[in-house]
Enzyme design. Structure first.
Site, PDB file in Angstrom:
ATOM      1  N   GLY A   1     114.808 122.386  70.827  1.00 30.45           N
ATOM      2  CA  GLY A   1     113.693 121.527  70.429  1.00 30.45           C
ATOM      3  C   GLY A   1     112.348 122.282  71.365  1.00 30.45           C
TER       4      GLY A   1
ATOM      5  N   SER B   1     117.082 126.048  75.781  1.00 31.33           N
ATOM      6  CA  SER B   1     116.470 126.985  75.129  1.00 31.33           C
ATOM      7  C   SER B   1     115.797 126.488  73.898  1.00 31.33           C
ATOM      8  CB  SER B   1     117.548 127.896  74.640  1.00 31.33           C
ATOM      9  OG  SER B   1     118.181 127.426  73.630  1.00 31.33           O
ATOM     10  N   LYS B   2     115.006 127.092  73.091  1.00 29.02           N
ATOM     11  CA  LYS B   2     114.301 126.774  71.840  1.00 29.02           C
ATOM     12  C   LYS B   2     115.148 126.088  71.147  1.00 29.02           C
ATOM     13  CE  LYS B   2     110.429 129.731  71.426  1.00 29.02           C
ATOM     14  NZ  LYS B   2     110.447 130.949  72.483  1.00 29.02           N
ATOM     15  N   ARG B   3     116.421 126.461  71.072  1.00 35.69           N
ATOM     16  CA  ARG B   3     117.432 125.728  69.921  1.00 35.69           C
ATOM     17  C   ARG B   3     117.382 124.191  70.104  1.00 35.69           C
ATOM     18  NH1 ARG B   3     122.284 126.155  71.395  1.00 35.69           N
ATOM     19  NH2 ARG B   3     121.838 127.217  73.112  1.00 35.69           N
TER      20      ARG B   3
END
Ligand code: GLU
Length: 480
Positions: free
Chosen positions: A256, A252-254
Site C-alpha cells: 500500500g 514495501s509498495k506492495r
C-alpha cells in the site's frame, strides 16, 4: 554532555514511513534529553541523488513537525550539513589515514576489483579484500592506471580482530574478525563511501547517539573500526528493527502507501502519522495509544524500543487518522480540507464566502471520514439530488407516512428562522401530530433526502441543504 542525534537521509527517493520512524525516534530522543536534533543530507551518490527529493524531504519533515535544530537550511556550528558540500573534509581525513598507514591507495579499475570479488566468491569465501589481494591486482596495471590521470581509490586496512557492539536496542552484537575485510573509503571519483563519510560527519558533528534502521547493523563494524583509527569517541548506537508488512515480509509498495507524500495526498493529518509510527517499535509506559508529539517528547526513551520487528497495519493508521480528524479544531479542519475540495467542489472565492457553511458541513461528516480525500465524494450528498426510490415510495405509502411528510413540508414552510433548533422542534411536531412511529418516519426521510441509509445527523443535514432543497427533495419523492 549534550545529547545530539541526527537523521541522515539520502535524497534518492521520497520519504518513506520507515525513514520517518527513524527520524521520529532520533528527534524524540534528542527532545526527551534536552539535546539537539540534526538533519544531514547524504547525497554523495551523485547519480541517484536529486535536489527535488531533498526539497520534498525537508518539506515532509516540517509538515510532520520533526523540526531540526541544525540542518542544510539553518545555521549551525558543525556545517555544512549536506555531504556534497563537504568533499574536502572527507579527502583531508582520508589522507590522514593514508599518512598514518591505516589506509592505502588502490590503483585498480572497479571492473578488476569486481573480477577479484567473483574469484573469491567462487571459492565460497566471503568477499573480503586484503591489502595483499588489492596490491597484487594493481601492480600489473598500476602504471597504466596512473598514466590515465585517474585518482586512486582509498581502502581502509581493517584491523584484524573481533568486535562487540553494545547496541542500545539489540544488546550485544558480535562481529568476528573475518566478518569484514578491507573496504573502500574514497572512490577514485573523489567521492567518499557511505561508511567513511558517515563516521567523519557523525564525529565532527558531535553526534552522541546514532539511531537508525537495523539494515545498517553490518556496516557498524566498519564504522567502529574507523572511529577507533581516528581516535574519535564512539557514539552510542541504537538499531531499530525492520518494519514488516502484514504478510511479515519487509514493508514495501506492495503493501500500500509507504511514502509520506502519498499519505499527505490522501488527507492524513501529520499528528496521526507521527502517533502511529511512534508505536512501531516503541510503547507508552501505560500502553496509551493516542498521544501528541509533545507528550511523546516527555516520555520517549530507547529502553522501551523493542528489538522485534514491528508490523505495519495501514488499517490501524487509517482508523487513527479518523480519530484525529474528529478532534481537530474548526479552523484547522477548514484549512486542511481545502486542497481536497478546492477547486473540485468550490472555487477559491466560494470557499472563503461560505466558510461557516463549509465548516459545518465537513463537521457533520466527521464521524464517517477516515481520510480527507474522501471529502469530495462524501460532500456530494449536499449537492446531488437523490433519485426517487420507487420501492421506498410504495412502503412509505403503505405505512401512511405520506401524510406526515406533507405536514412536515407545511411546517418547514412556516418556519421564520431556519435553524437547527427550530427544524428539530417542527420535525418532532410532525411525528407527533401524525401519530406514527418515529422510526417509520425518520428512516425513510433520511433515504429520501440523502439517498443513503446512514450519514450525518439528519436535522443538521436538513439545515445545511436549506429549506428549498429539503422541500424540493420531499416533493419530488411524494410525486412517486
Ligand atoms: N544515508 C543513510 C541512509 O539513508 C544513513 C544511514 C545512517 O543513518 O547511518 O540509509
Amino acid at each position: 554532555m549534550e545529547i545530539r542525534t541526527r537523521f541522515a537521509p539520502s535524497p534518492t527517493g521520497y520519504l518513506h514511513v520507515g525513514g520517518v520512524r527513524t527520524a521520529l525516534f532520533s528527534f524524540l530522543y534528542a527532545r526527551r534529553h534536552g539535546g539537539k536534533f540534526i538533519l544531514r543530507i547524504e547525497d554523495t551518490d551523485l547519480e541517484r541523488s536529486e535536489r527535488i527529493f531533498e526539497d520534498q524531504l525537508l518539506d515532509d519533515l516540517k509538515w510532520l513537525g520533526l523540526n531540526w535544530d541544525e540542518g542544510p537550511d539553518t545555521d549551525g556550528s558543525y556545517g555544512p550539513y549536506r555531504q556534497s558540500d563537504r568533499l574536502e573534509v572527507y579527502r583531508k581525513f582520508a589522507n590522514k589515514l593514508v599518512e598514518e598507514g591505516k589506509a592505502y591507495e588502490v590503483y585498480a579499475e572497479p571492473d578488476d576489483i569486481g573480477k577479484l570479488r567473483e574469484e573469491i566468491l567462487a571459492k565460497s569465501q566471503a568477499p573480503h579484500y586484503t591489502r595483499e589481494m588489492l596490491e597484487k591486482l594493481s601492480t600489473e596495471k598500476i602504471d597504466e592506471y596512473k598514466m590515465s590521470g585517474k585518482k586512486p581509490a582509498i581502502y581502509f586496512s581493517m584491523p584484524r580482530k573481533d568486535w562487540i557492539l553494545n547496541d542500545l536496542v539489540k544488546g550485544d552484537v558480535n562481529f568476528t574478525e573475518d566478518s569484514t575485510g578491507d573496504f573502500a573509503i574514497m572512490r577514485s571519483s573523489g567521492l567518499p563511501t557511505y561508511n567513511f563519510a558517515v563516521v567523519v560527519d557523525d564525529a565532527l558533528m558531535k553526534i552522541t547517539h546514532v539511531i537508525r534502521g537495523d539494515d545498517h547493523l553490518s556496516n557498524t563494524v566498519k564504522q567502529m573500526a574507523l572511529y577507533e583509527s581516528f581516535g574519535f569517541p564512539l557514539p552510542a548506537f541504537a538499531h531499530l528493527s525492520t518494519i514488516l508488512g502484514p504478510d511479515r515480509t519487509r514493508l514495501s509498495k506492495r503493501h500500500g502507501s509507504t511514502s509520506v507524500g502519498e499519505y499527505r495526498k490522501r488527507g492524513f493529518l501529520p499528528e496521526a502519522l507521527v502517533n502511529y509510527l511512534a508505536l512501531l517499535g516503541w510503547s507508552h509506559p501505560e500502553q496509551k495509544e493516542m498521544m501528541s508529539i509533545e507528550e511523546m517528547e516527555k516520555l520517549f526513551d530507547l529502553d522501551r524500543v523493542s528489538k522485534n520487528p514491528a508490523v505495519y497495519d495501514e488499517k490501524k493508521l487509517t482508523w487513527m487518522n479518523g480519530r484525529y480528524i474528529r478532534e481537530v479544531s474548526d479552523e484547522r479542519l477548514y484549512e486542511t480540507s481545502k486542497p481536497f475540495i478546492v477547486p473540485k467542489m468550490f472555487s477559491e472565492e466560494e470557499y472563503v464566502s461560505n466558510k461557516k457553511w463549509i465548516i459545518q458541513s465537513i463537521k457533520s461528516l466527521k464521524t464517517e471520514l477516515e481520510e480527507l480525500s474522501q471529502l469530495s465524494e462524501k460532500m456530494e450528498i449536499f449537492f446531488v439530488k437523490p433519485e426517487v426510490d420507487h420501492d421506498l415510495f410504495v412502503t412509505v405509502e403503505k405505512s401512511g407516512v405520506i401524510q406526515a411528510y406533507k405536514i412536515l413540508i407545511d411546517l418547514y414552510e412556516s418556519i421564520d428562522d431556519w435553524n437547527v433548533e427550530k427544524i428539530t422542534e417542527v420535525t418532532k411536531k410532525a411525528v407527533k401530530d401524525s401519530k406514527i412511529k418515529a422510526s417509520d418516519f425518520y428512516h425513510p426521510l433520511r433515504k429520501i433526502l440523502t439517498g443513503k441509509e446512514s450519514g450525518p445527523d439528519l436535522v443538521e443535514f436538513i439545515f445545511l441543504i436549506g429549506r428549498e432543497n429539503t422541500i424540493a427533495r420531499l416533493r419530488k419523492f411524494l410525486e412517486g
